[in-house]
Write an enzyme that holds these catalytic residues in place. Structure first.
Site, PDB file in Angstrom:
ATOM      1  N   GLY A 209      -7.675 -15.774 -12.492  1.00  0.00           N
ATOM      2  CA  GLY A 209      -8.537 -15.598 -11.321  1.00  0.00           C
ATOM      3  C   GLY A 209      -7.817 -14.858 -10.206  1.00  0.00           C
ATOM      4  N   HIS A 268     -11.561 -10.682  -2.996  1.00  0.00           N
ATOM      5  CA  HIS A 268     -10.336 -11.156  -2.352  1.00  0.00           C
ATOM      6  C   HIS A 268      -9.322 -10.017  -2.254  1.00  0.00           C
ATOM      7  CE1 HIS A 268      -6.627 -13.567  -2.028  1.00  0.00           C
ATOM      8  NE2 HIS A 268      -7.397 -14.556  -1.608  1.00  0.00           N
ATOM      9  N   GLU A 320     -11.550 -14.460   1.993  1.00  0.00           N
ATOM     10  CA  GLU A 320     -10.367 -13.623   2.279  1.00  0.00           C
ATOM     11  C   GLU A 320     -10.588 -12.236   1.681  1.00  0.00           C
ATOM     12  OE1 GLU A 320      -7.184 -16.137   0.565  1.00  0.00           O
ATOM     13  OE2 GLU A 320      -6.880 -16.897   2.600  1.00  0.00           O
ATOM     14  N   CYS A 404       1.520 -18.652   1.383  1.00  0.00           N
ATOM     15  CA  CYS A 404       1.713 -17.374   0.675  1.00  0.00           C
ATOM     16  C   CYS A 404       2.335 -16.312   1.566  1.00  0.00           C
ATOM     17  CB  CYS A 404       0.385 -16.888   0.117  1.00  0.00           C
ATOM     18  SG  CYS A 404      -0.938 -16.803   1.331  1.00  0.00           S
TER      19      CYS A 404
END
Ligand SMILES: [Zn+2]
Length: 653
Positions: A209, A268, A320, A404
């Site tokens: 994903g 994303h 996002e 992240c």
């Protein structure tokens, strides 16, 4: 029968033509492809990047490791490896953060040996190795409180086992290359073999994903020469958008159609950037023309309709993700720091594929603006989103639950020297202007380049060429788009006033006519030791306008100087920023301040401000305005900030 024979004949002919076309395409591609000059061959010794690399080394690496300790990210491995008791702590993809910090530490160790840091990382690697299952599987979330083999690979869309593996491969390759120690690489190889035993043609058809493993597998292939890893990377890419016995995950994961048919950036933004980087990696090795074409279409879509002036991508916080065409709001701009990094990585790879400086123009815009804003000068505060306007409530944070960004910055920063130069055959490419030196091997000759410059504050660049023996080769000096009246390689942003100041180039004091091919001024001659190239890039203050379709920027102007995008912050504009106006005829001056925000050029001038009177009417008054580099905002307490200023009082705030 005849028909059938004819058909067979034509199929055969077409096959031959296709094969020939592929092969010839292949050869052209091979010849054009550039190789980056490794960061290990580049020394940065300037006043802008060198202190930042030093802060990354001395502050951010240790800080990120400490945070990984405090948040259980390292203990998760110790627990999974039976070295301590306890349950999984944190978010299911937290393994990836630790891997990224190891990668950053590795780049740093390669340049600055540090026995203490190396010993610490060795200890961390020991815990990671302990957490690996006998068959190579490695993912702490399914290893605690006990191993759960029934869950493995059951939800690669959401659970990010493959994403984490990709970051691990990158870390392993970096650490192996930095130290020569094989332990981490051997763990990576066992993990890759485990994944390869599950996924592939005739095996499980599924895709991560969150892309990333493709980049990692290509790096692992690079260091091991094991072709299966490259084949697996291509498998994961080619499976996207194809429902081979699985559910399609949709455009959020760029899984809406096969990658070679995609022509717009969707979903994303970080995932997308990693996908395109992985495709470029595979295209560079396989010369896959369909990949190259798809990447070209998607890149055009991003730079023409979906990129902020800061080089940031991903307009929306929801998902996002990329927004619609020209959907580029300022205060709510998401522009995740990781997405800026992904955009830089992708554009660097595109520049190597095509040898075209327009990709470095985008990369440069990212690193001086939308990436750099993500980290404080102190090296221990971070932005996750990087908005282009703020009401004064937004600040950098010491950490995030989903970490992240801090862990992406710590690995990207020390890799930056590797973006500065490239080469192809006997062509040497100077991409970024950073004082320091590089050593580039051309055939039997080693060519040293010394750069002297105060870039990005000054556009004078002196490059001394130091070949081991004199020899003929070409130095290709990038002439930035911004120095040629083109802030971005599209019509998304433009300078309303065309500069008449021309770029000039000299060799040993003698003017050289600009022979610009794909954005590089090419200078071919027999180079002798000590030959000097002098490049002058005039750096006037430029106003920028956005495409009319960007509704949030209609009637507004932004300010740039060289590669640096400016913003207006409350700290310098005490009456606030929300009501400031920057008329097109307001004269602006620039001045360097050594002691402000790590040393910056400010831009000052006479603007206007809308003031409300007691009777409710608004009046416009003249006022002094100050702009600072966008990356440097949010260091002086909570402040309003704006990049795009109204040109007149008529523009609504
Ligand atoms: Zn991030």
């Amino acid at each position: 029968m005849k028909k059938v024979r004819l058909l067979r004949g034509s199929v055969f002919t077409i096959a031959i033509i296709l094969l020939f076309a592929t092969l010839t395409g292949c050869q052209v591609q091979e010849q054009e492809k550039l190789t980056a000059v490794s960061f290990t061959e580049v020394t940065i010794a300037d006043d802008f990047w060198a202190p930042r690399l030093e802060t990354n080394r001395k502050v951010t690496i240790a800080y990120d490791f400490e945070k990984c300790e405090q948040t259980g990210r390292i203990d998760n491995f110790a627990k999974a490896g039976g070295l301590m008791e306890g349950e999984f702590e944190g978010i299911y993809f937290n393994d990836s953060d630790l891997y990224k910090v190891i990668e950053g530490a590795a780049y740093s160790l390669k340049i600055h040996p540090d026995p203490e840091l190396e010993k610490y990382v060795d200890g961390v690697i020991g815990k990671i190795a302990a957490a690996q299952w006998e068959d190579g599987y490695l993912y702490t979330f399914y290893s605690l409180p006990q191993r759960q083999p029934e869950k493995r690979w059951t939800d690669v869309r959401n659970k990010h086992e493959l994403y984490c593996s990709g970051h691990f491969f990158e870390a392993a390759v970096a650490y192996y290359q930095a130290t020569g120690k094989r332990e981490i690489l051997d763990v990576a190889i066992r993990l890759a073999d485990c994944i390869e035993s599950v996924f592939g043609p005739g095996k499980k058809h599924d895709v991560p994903g969150h892309e990333e493993i493709e980049i990692g597998l290509v790096k692992l292939y690079g260091v091991t020469g094991e072709k299966r890893y490259l084949v697996l990377a291509k498998f994961f890419l080619d499976e996207r958008g194809r429902a081979n016995g699985r559910k399609i995950y949709g455009d959020y994961c760029q899984d809406h159609e096969p990658v070679v048919e995609q022509d717009a950036a969707v979903g994303h933004a970080v995932r997308a950037g990693y996908l395109y980087s992985g495709m470029a990696d595979v295209a560079a090795l396989t010369s896959d023309a369909d990949y190259v074409e798809a990447l070209g279409r998607i890149w055009q879509d991003v730079v023409s309709k979906k990129m902020y002036i800061t080089g940031g991508i991903g307009a929306r916080g929801g998902g996002e993700s990329f927004g619609e065409d020209y959907e580029l709001p300022n205060a709510t701009a998401y522009c995740e720091t990781c997405a800026a990094i992904a955009n830089a990585m992708w554009n660097h790879r595109m520049s190597l594929l095509h040898g075209d400086a327009k990709y470095i123009d985008v990369l440069e815009r990212v690193i001086y603006n939308g990436f750099l804003s993500g980290i404080s000068l102190s090296g221990n505060k971070f932005f996750y989103p990087n908005p282009l306007a703020s009401d004064g409530k937004y600040q950098r944070s010491p950490w995030f639950g989903c970490a992240c960004c801090p862990t992406n910055i710590v690995r990207f920063m020390p890799s930056l020297p590797g973006y500065a130069y490239a080469q192809q055959a006997d062509n040497v490419y100077v991409n970024l202007f950073i004082a320091g030196s590089a050593a580039i091997r051309i055939g039997q000759n080693t060519v040293g380049l010394q750069q002297q410059t105060r870039y990005p504050w000054d556009g004078d660049v002196r490059i001394t060429v130091e070949p081991e023996h004199s020899g003929q080769f070409t130095v290709c000096v990038r002439i930035p788009g911004w120095a040629q009246n083109s802030p971005v390689p599209s019509d998304l942003y433009s300078y309303p006033d065309k500069s008449r100041e021309k770029v000039s180039l000299k060799v040993n004091g003698n003017p050289v006519a600009l022979d610009i091919v794909k954005g590089y001024a090419r200078i071919r001659r027999t180079w002798e030791k000590g030959d000097a190239i002098e490049l002058n890039l005039p750096m006037p203050i430029r106003r920028v306008q956005a495409h009319q379709k960007v509704k949030d920027n209609r009637g507004r102007t932004a300010v740039e100087r060289g590669p640096v995008v400016y913003c207006f912050e409350g700290a310098d504009n005490p009456k606030g920023v929300a009501n400031l106006i920057l008329p097109p005829d307001a004269k602006l001056q620039s001045e360097y301040h050594d002691n402000l925000l790590g040393g910056i050029v400010t831009i000052t001038g006479r603007g206007q401000i809308r003031q409300a009177q007691q009777d409710g009417k608004k009046v416009v008054e003249d006022i002094d305005v100050v702009a600072i580099p966008y990356y440097a905002w949010a260091h002086r307490g909570k402040n309003e900030m704006a990049v795009w200023m109204p040109k007149s009082a008529e523009v609504e705030n």
